[in-house]
Design an enzyme around this catalytic site. Structure first.
Site, PDB file in Angstrom:
ATOM      1  N   ARG A   1      26.767 -18.395   9.057  1.00 43.43           N
ATOM      2  CA  ARG A   1      27.138 -19.776   8.697  1.00 43.43           C
ATOM      3  C   ARG A   1      28.381 -20.263   9.424  1.00 43.43           C
ATOM      4  O   ARG A   1      28.530 -21.440   9.687  1.00 43.43           O
ATOM      5  CB  ARG A   1      27.384 -19.863   7.194  1.00 43.43           C
TER       6      ARG A   1
ATOM      7  N   ASP B   1      16.399   3.168   7.650  1.00 37.90           N
ATOM      8  CA  ASP B   1      17.143   4.029   6.742  1.00 37.90           C
ATOM      9  C   ASP B   1      18.017   4.886   7.652  1.00 37.90           C
ATOM     10  O   ASP B   1      17.503   5.743   8.382  1.00 37.90           O
ATOM     11  CB  ASP B   1      16.173   4.924   5.951  1.00 37.90           C
ATOM     12  N   HIS B   2      19.316   4.645   7.645  1.00 39.69           N
ATOM     13  CA  HIS B   2      20.153   5.269   8.676  1.00 39.69           C
ATOM     14  C   HIS B   2      20.171   6.796   8.560  1.00 39.69           C
ATOM     15  O   HIS B   2      20.497   7.481   9.511  1.00 39.69           O
ATOM     16  CB  HIS B   2      21.562   4.672   8.703  1.00 39.69           C
TER      17      HIS B   2
ATOM     18  N   HIS C   1      17.495   7.258   0.931  1.00 33.84           N
ATOM     19  CA  HIS C   1      17.953   8.445   1.662  1.00 33.84           C
ATOM     20  C   HIS C   1      17.452   9.754   1.049  1.00 33.84           C
ATOM     21  O   HIS C   1      16.941  10.623   1.740  1.00 33.84           O
ATOM     22  CB  HIS C   1      19.488   8.483   1.713  1.00 33.84           C
TER      23      HIS C   1
ATOM     24  N   LYS D   1      29.439   8.903  -6.294  1.00 34.62           N
ATOM     25  CA  LYS D   1      30.718   8.500  -5.711  1.00 34.62           C
ATOM     26  C   LYS D   1      31.822   9.319  -6.384  1.00 34.62           C
ATOM     27  O   LYS D   1      31.631   9.861  -7.469  1.00 34.62           O
ATOM     28  CB  LYS D   1      30.970   7.011  -5.979  1.00 34.62           C
TER      29      LYS D   1
HETATM   30  C1  BG6 Z   1      24.510   3.538   2.075  1.00 30.96           C
HETATM   31  C2  BG6 Z   1      24.915   3.208   0.663  1.00 30.96           C
HETATM   32  O1  BG6 Z   1      23.135   3.349   2.245  1.00 30.96           O
HETATM   33  O2  BG6 Z   1      24.835   4.886   2.371  1.00 30.96           O
HETATM   34  C3  BG6 Z   1      26.393   3.486   0.447  1.00 30.96           C
HETATM   35  O3  BG6 Z   1      24.640   1.846   0.389  1.00 30.96           O
HETATM   36  C4  BG6 Z   1      26.753   4.883   0.875  1.00 30.96           C
HETATM   37  O4  BG6 Z   1      26.759   3.263  -0.912  1.00 30.96           O
HETATM   38  C5  BG6 Z   1      26.219   5.184   2.280  1.00 30.96           C
HETATM   39  O5  BG6 Z   1      28.167   4.993   0.855  1.00 30.96           O
HETATM   40  C6  BG6 Z   1      26.404   6.638   2.636  1.00 30.96           C
HETATM   41  O6  BG6 Z   1      26.051   6.849   3.976  1.00 30.96           O
HETATM   42  P1  BG6 Z   1      26.702   8.023   4.807  1.00 30.96           P
HETATM   43  O7  BG6 Z   1      26.024   7.957   6.138  1.00 30.96           O
HETATM   44  O8  BG6 Z   1      28.180   7.726   4.883  1.00 30.96           O
HETATM   45  O9  BG6 Z   1      26.442   9.292   4.068  1.00 30.96           O
END
Ligand code: BG6
Length: 483
Positions: free
Chosen positions: A46, A178-179, A241, A337
């Site tokens: 935006r 999904d990283h 994940h 967390k």
């Molecule tokens: C994300 C979550 O998908 O993954 C976060 O939304 C989390 O809450 C993060 O902190 C963790 O990813 P990584 O790669 O740091 O383990």
């Protein structure tokens, strides 16, 4: 493969994800010659930025993530970036965006190829998908879309979003990112399982007692309280994940490593996923919330979190499949967390065997994903000077130089999108099963929340989560290997 002509449109071009992950990843691909002259990127958001200002931002993002930068390359790279101020809810803005995309397509000879990247708040994904469709933003070449998580909030909303996206894109062109699937050690699970007779032959319910997946985070929710309070650990970490990791651990061997074969093997497994009943949820799941310390907030006190929130910042639970090589083996997971440290790891616990030496240790296979990357197997041998069994680890590790070469997950996955390899992305059929499982747990919790005794346990920060997570094991001889 390189030199794929494309106009990429990033929705959320001024955002955190684009800055921290996408621009540095694109630059790395550019430096390796994996994307080249025929590409243009349109950043949209935006804010009223100019092309020049976006290019400065791209430069900053690259500098912040690299020790050394070739400034000429960076200048050339950044010159491919264009900014379009865009309100995703305003239909007319899509008309302007389409015009710019067409102009850039002509200028860069992009052959009508379009790549759309949804890098903004998930509540807009559906709106963007709808307008890509009704304003005909797709080009005459390939059209691919990358969708960030969360893909929906539950099965119903995921189905709705999927409908909106599939109005313009085929399943094969939808890259649900999904990283974790871009992480080195997650990508190592299949080769480790299927290329080692030593491991492959024991990968069965005959030898494996249980599997444990831990995704522990040192930090709290930080500035993301608003989002997190509507999500919780189950949706934020398990739905995507953890389930992806579990699927890689439990799937049968695919007939080859083509993307379609891998997705087929995953689907065969997921068809046999056992969906927990409310009684199972009560027995096999623990949810918790972190308390505060002298220097950190309790979850309920975090900014933008409801002070009466029931949202979990920790969850432990159990997954089982009816089919596949480890059918019936309990797969325990926990994520949360405010743990004592950041640690993503998998422990495969093997059954004991009777042996003439008495007390031996179980052979465990541990895969450390983050912050270190290694695999180790615990092995029994003889003690040197006294009778008895000694335990040692056989370790598969990487040198520092090798680790430095490991690309960031986003770099890998973006490259996969460019070369149209969807192996490491979530297929709709997988996602659907994950949501069915998550919905079942959420529904059981919702019922419990309305009861007199909702069981959201509180846990101290800088530890290992709530002690109640020790009670989910099926047998008294089981316990968390990572403590
Ligand atoms: C994300 C979550 O998908 O993954 C976060 O939304 C989390 O809450 C993060 O902190 C963790 O990813 P990584 O790669 O740091 O383990």
């Amino acid at each position: 493969m390189k030199n794929i002509p494309v106009v990429m449109i990033i929705f959320g071009g001024s955002g955190d994800l684009a800055h921290r992950k996408l621009y540095p990843a694109l630059f790395n691909l550019y430096e390796q010659g994996l994307i080249h002259d025929n590409f243009a990127v349109i950043g949209t958001a935006r804010r009223p930025w100019s092309h020049e200002y976006l290019r400065e931002q791209v430069g900053d993002a690259v500098h912040e993530t690299h020790d050394q930068v070739n400034e000429n390359d960076l200048k050339d790279f950044a010159s491919h970036f264009y900014y379009q101020s865009h309100d995703v809810t305003n239909v007319e803005h899509y008309v302007t965006l389409k015009k710019l995309a067409q102009e850039l397509d002509d200028r860069y000879c992009a052959h009508g190829n379009r790549l759309f990247y949804m890098a903004m708040a998930p509540r807009f994904f559906g709106t963007i998908a709808t307008h890509i469709n009704d304003q005909h933003l797709t080009g005459s070449g390939f059209n691919r879309i990358v969708v960030e998580k969360p893909f929906g909030h539950d099965l119903a909303s995921a189905e709705e979003l999927n409908k909106e996206i599939t109005a313009s894109f085929d399943e094969d062109d939808i890259f649900r990112i999904d990283h974790y699937l871009g992480k080195e050690m997650v990508q190592n699970i299949m080769p480790m399982r299927f290329s080692n007779p030593l491991i492959k032959n024991i990968w069965s319910s005959e030898y494996i007692k249980n599997i444990q997946v831990t995704l522990a985070e040192r930090l709290g929710v930080e500035a993301r309280g608003g989002y997190y309070d509507t999500s919780g650990a189950l949706r934020d970490m398990v739905q995507n994940h953890i389930f992806q990791i579990i699927t890689l651990l439990a799937m049968p061997e695919p007939k080859d490593i083509a993307s379609t074969s891998i997705h087929q093997a995953k689907q065969d497994l997921l068809n046999s996923l056992i969906i927990p009943s409310p009684e199972d949820v009560k027995k096999d799941f623990v949810r918790g919330q972190y308390l505060g310390s002298d220097t950190t907030f309790a979850y309920k006190q975090e900014p933008n979190v409801d002070p009466n929130s029931m949202t979990e910042t920790f969850v432990a639970g159990k997954v089982k499949f009816k089919k596949g090589p480890i059918a019936g083996v309990p797969i325990y997971f926990r994520t949360g967390k405010e743990f004592k440290e950041k640690k993503n790891r998998i422990d495969i616990v093997l059954k004991h065997i009777n042996n003439p030496y008495g007390q031996a240790h179980s052979n465990n296979i541990t895969i450390e994903i983050d912050p270190t990357s290694k695999i180790y197997i615990t092995i029994n041998g003889k003690k040197i000077d006294v009778p008895g069994i000694r335990r040692e680890d056989l370790t598969y590790a990487f040198s520092k130089e090798e680790m430095a070469k490991v690309p960031d997950g986003y770099e890998r996955l973006l490259h996969d999108v460019f070369v149209n390899d969807s192996t490491n992305f979530t297929h709709w059929s997988e996602l659907k099963r994950y949501w069915e499982f998550i919905d079942a747990v959420e529904e059981a919790w919702q019922i419990e929340n309305k009861s007199d005794n909702p069981n959201v346990v509180q846990y101290l920060p800088y530890r290992m989560g709530p002690k109640e997570a020790n009670n989910i094991f099926e047998s008294p001889t089981e316990h968390w290997i990572y403590e």
